[in-house]
Design an enzyme around this catalytic site. Sequence first.
Site: not given
Length: 258
Positions: A184, A254, A142
């Site tokens: 998320s 995130e 990510r």
Amino acid sequence: MKSRLIDFSKYSSIKIGPILEVAQIESEDELDTKGYLIGGCNNMLISNTPPPLKMLGKSFDFIELKESILRVGCATKTGRLLSFAKKNDIANLEFIAKLPGTIGGMVAMNAGVKDKEIFNIIKRIKIGSKWIDKEQIEYGYRYAKLGGIVTEVELEVKRGFNKILQDELNALRANQPKEPSAGSCFKNPDGDYAGRLIEAVGLKGKRVGNMAFSEVHANFLVNLGGGEFEDAIYLIELAKERIYKEFGVALVEEIKIV
Ligand SMILES: Cc1cc2nc3c(=O)[nH]c(=O)nc-3n(C[C@H](O)[C@H](O)[C@H](O)COP(=O)(O)OP(=O)(O)OC[C@H]3O[C@@H](n4cnc5c(N)ncnc54)[C@H](O)[C@@H]3O)c2cc1C
């Protein structure tokens, strides 16, 4: 320079944010325009007082297929690329079906599902006006260290869109909440799951104002209708604090807080 009036309480996936004028970049000469770059705002929480914002405009929304090279402009939406892949029988893009956003946002977040990430299929990316090979870019779970605005990507093309794989990946989504979210909220820490930790400290379903950690999947911060930025931040800080205290794990967001 062109600009566009955006109501972030409608535009962003989490349905939070003010109405703001956003600068539209239409050529490489305009990339240095002051401001924070947004894509489709599917991984973002915008405050009431963000810095000036900018986005790639229509001239960066394109898909070109030449022999085995697929070139995609970074304002292109993932949905458009998926349709193109299906129509032209291109493999390895099945996983983007449930990843809302632009290709630029996907590259910056190295977005993906399980072991399928956008960097697996990238050959080169164009930052500003310079093409850079994937091998020269630092990227991981990510994140990607881009050091600038990515305007185009070159993807490796193999034939054979796999509808069964797409259905399997879609089925993984059955446990995702239906309410607006930004995906998320936290990255999974090494060897564990952010959702498990949020649940373990008793915050699954925790609601403040109209924001909550979802009952369905605790790592989704959901907007139950008219939710506010301050409540979202309160919950994020609360989870970080409790999880650190109880497990010594420092969760990292995130979602991008702007
Ligand atoms: C319901 C839901 C489910 C999701 N599921 C997943 C999932 O399974 N896996 C996953 O990885 N993500 C998931 N996401 C998050 C989201 O889909 C991805 O992160 C997506 O790639 C974000 O794209 P965006 O255009 O909306 O980026 P934005 O949210 O607008 O921006 C994200 C970041 O990218 C940067 N950025 C955007 N464009 C560029 C560019 N051209 N050059 C450089 N930097 C840029 C921004 O500055 C920002 O830092 C989900 C989101 C939602 C709402």
